[in-house]
Design an enzyme around this catalytic site. Structure first.
Site, PDB file in Angstrom:
ATOM      1  N   MET A  60       3.278   6.241  -2.988  1.00 18.43           N
ATOM      2  CA  MET A  60       2.589   7.262  -3.790  1.00 18.43           C
ATOM      3  C   MET A  60       3.361   8.570  -3.717  1.00 18.43           C
ATOM      4  O   MET A  60       3.524   9.148  -2.639  1.00 18.43           O
ATOM      5  CB  MET A  60       1.152   7.455  -3.305  1.00 18.43           C
ATOM      6  CG  MET A  60       0.255   6.260  -3.584  1.00 18.43           C
ATOM      7  SD  MET A  60      -1.424   6.487  -2.953  1.00 18.43           S
ATOM      8  CE  MET A  60      -1.168   6.115  -1.206  1.00 18.43           C
TER       9      MET A  60
ATOM     10  N   GLN B  64      10.970   2.408  -2.371  1.00 18.83           N
ATOM     11  CA  GLN B  64      10.743   2.060  -3.766  1.00 18.83           C
ATOM     12  C   GLN B  64      11.597   2.930  -4.677  1.00 18.83           C
ATOM     13  O   GLN B  64      11.608   4.160  -4.567  1.00 18.83           O
ATOM     14  CB  GLN B  64       9.284   2.207  -4.186  1.00 18.83           C
ATOM     15  CG  GLN B  64       9.094   1.562  -5.564  1.00 18.83           C
ATOM     16  CD  GLN B  64       7.719   1.736  -6.148  1.00 18.83           C
ATOM     17  OE1 GLN B  64       7.350   2.830  -6.542  1.00 18.83           O
ATOM     18  NE2 GLN B  64       6.968   0.646  -6.230  1.00 18.83           N
TER      19      GLN B  64
ATOM     20  N   CYS C 270       4.690   1.904 -12.779  1.00 20.12           N
ATOM     21  CA  CYS C 270       4.190   3.281 -12.911  1.00 20.12           C
ATOM     22  C   CYS C 270       3.691   3.525 -14.334  1.00 20.12           C
ATOM     23  O   CYS C 270       4.428   3.321 -15.304  1.00 20.12           O
ATOM     24  CB  CYS C 270       5.279   4.282 -12.557  1.00 20.12           C
ATOM     25  SG  CYS C 270       4.712   6.000 -12.679  1.00 20.12           S
TER      26      CYS C 270
ATOM     27  N   LYS D 210       7.301  -4.092  -8.041  1.00 25.40           N
ATOM     28  CA  LYS D 210       5.892  -3.744  -8.228  1.00 25.40           C
ATOM     29  C   LYS D 210       5.652  -3.625  -9.728  1.00 25.40           C
ATOM     30  O   LYS D 210       6.370  -2.902 -10.426  1.00 25.40           O
ATOM     31  CB  LYS D 210       5.537  -2.438  -7.529  1.00 25.40           C
ATOM     32  CG  LYS D 210       4.031  -2.134  -7.515  1.00 25.40           C
ATOM     33  CD  LYS D 210       3.727  -0.940  -6.616  1.00 25.40           C
ATOM     34  CE  LYS D 210       2.225  -0.773  -6.429  1.00 25.40           C
ATOM     35  NZ  LYS D 210       1.519  -0.382  -7.657  1.00 25.40           N
TER      36      LYS D 210
ATOM     37  N   GLY E   5      -4.848  -2.770  -6.326  1.00 29.14           N
ATOM     38  CA  GLY E   5      -5.782  -2.134  -7.259  1.00 29.14           C
ATOM     39  C   GLY E   5      -7.202  -2.059  -6.748  1.00 29.14           C
ATOM     40  O   GLY E   5      -7.767  -3.070  -6.337  1.00 29.14           O
TER      41      GLY E   5
ATOM     42  N   ARG F 225      -4.726   4.843  -3.330  1.00 24.70           N
ATOM     43  CA  ARG F 225      -5.532   6.070  -3.255  1.00 24.70           C
ATOM     44  C   ARG F 225      -6.651   5.984  -2.224  1.00 24.70           C
ATOM     45  O   ARG F 225      -7.086   6.998  -1.682  1.00 24.70           O
ATOM     46  CB  ARG F 225      -6.117   6.392  -4.628  1.00 24.70           C
ATOM     47  CG  ARG F 225      -5.076   6.738  -5.691  1.00 24.70           C
ATOM     48  CD  ARG F 225      -5.712   6.851  -7.059  1.00 24.70           C
ATOM     49  NE  ARG F 225      -6.324   5.595  -7.461  1.00 24.70           N
ATOM     50  CZ  ARG F 225      -7.466   5.486  -8.122  1.00 24.70           C
ATOM     51  NH1 ARG F 225      -8.142   6.577  -8.468  1.00 24.70           N
ATOM     52  NH2 ARG F 225      -7.942   4.303  -8.441  1.00 24.70           N
TER      53      ARG F 225
END
Length: 340
Positions: A36, A89, A121, A160, A222, A246
């Site tokens: 992130m 990443q 993304c 990803k 997710g 998150r």
């Protein structure tokens, strides 16, 4: 806590809040930390490790920024000596930049265990560059990008990505199979369409269909905000690894909850102590001024939604020095608890 200096010993050195077996003895459900931007730096990973994180990821790094010497790259790529596993990443869509960036990552001092290429993304400024999730519909460009990465990266290469259809697994599976043919050795699949960003349900059946059709490891991603969310996603997809994003911001205890299957109440004092530890690590990494600016959103993550008075939460945006932070911390400690 006194203001930490950049060269001072870390307050996290030698601290262990949650004991985990060696990585080789992995539990049935293993959480990975998602990359992130602006969050998954070394200070945050170190705090998460206190509560069971084993599989860490850097924040995503842009290939162009790395090649052209963006000063932020150094802190994004920094690896702690105690990190037994860390993947990096990489984001980009210009093959020559990706080649050079991959070479830098290969030859640098970090010794990353995995290189993960971002094809998921959903941010518009990324999509406009035909990077991130846009590459899922740009087959020729995606192939060229992955070929140059594969040529330069001798280690494990993963991707990803996101799903392409909420009902029909075929479009997502087609992309996944193409990635495998290019030498990709693992996938993380976010179960939402790019246009959904982070809203709406996670379509676990699509992830399951891809996992059942491939021989490489698939990680489900997710909507994980609790341990039960993680277990549900694992059951519905059949994946033994889940990626946490998150849901762990301001909540490093989520890793412990996933690993133990038990949710415990976090006391106000523990919450504030861990927040202080993370901010002190950020001062060591970024210096006082940089840490306080970056730390405002970190503090918000720890205090919002946990019964602290609104007028104190509003003061977070004014933190500019370690002393400012300490004064707010004292007010938070002594403030009345309010019902959520």
């Amino acid at each position: 806590m006194r203001r930490p200096g950049r060269d001072a010993p870390s307050p996290l050195d030698g601290v262990s809040c949650f004991s985990m077996p060696p990585l080789a003895d992995a539990p049935p459900l293993l959480p990975l930390l998602a990359p992130m931007a602006g969050y998954t730096d070394l200070p945050f990973r170190r705090v998460c490790r206190l509560y069971g994180l084993r599989l860490g990821t850097t924040a995503l790094i842009d290939s162009g920024a790395l090649v052209h010497g963006n000063p932020d790259s150094e802190s994004i790529l920094r690896r702690g000596e105690e990190e037994e596993y860390l993947q990096v990443q990489l984001l980009g869509s210009i093959p020559q930049d990706l080649r050079k960036a991959t070479r830098i990552l290969r030859e640098g001092p970090w010794h990353f265990d995995v290189l993960d290429f971002n094809m998921g993304c959903p941010v518009q400024k990324v999509l406009k560059r035909k990077a991130g999730a846009a590459l899922m519909r740009e087959a020729a460009l995606a192939q060229e990008c992955l070929q140059v990465i594969r040529e330069e990266w001798p280690g494990i290469l993963t991707v990803k990505m996101r799903i392409l259809d909420e009902e029909d697994p075929a479009p997502t599976l087609e992309v996944a199979q193409r990635l495998v043919s290019l030498g990709v050795q693992g996938l993380t699949i976010h179960g939402r369409l790019p246009r959904r960003v982070y809203s709406g349900p996670v379509h676990a059946p699509v992830i399951r269909a891809v996992r059942e059709s491939l021989s490489i490891p698939v990680t489900a991603n997710g909507g994980i905000f609790t341990g039960e969310d993680a277990r549900r996603l694992s059951r519905e997809t059949g994946c033994s690894r889940v990626m946490v994003a998150r849901g762990c911001l301001g909540n490093p205890w989520l890793f412990q909850e996933i690993l133990t299957g038990e949710r415990r109440e976090i006391s106000r004092e523990e919450r504030l102590q861990v927040m202080e530890l993370q901010l002190s690590e950020m001062v060591r990494e970024y210096g006082e001024r940089g840490a306080m600016i970056l730390g405002r959103k970190v503090v918000s993550g720890y205090v919002c939604g946990h019964g602290f008075p609104r007028e104190l939460r509003a003061q977070v945006v004014h933190i500019a020095t370690w002393q400012d932070f300490q004064e707010l911390l004292e007010k938070l400690r002594n403030s009345p608890s309010r019902d959520l």
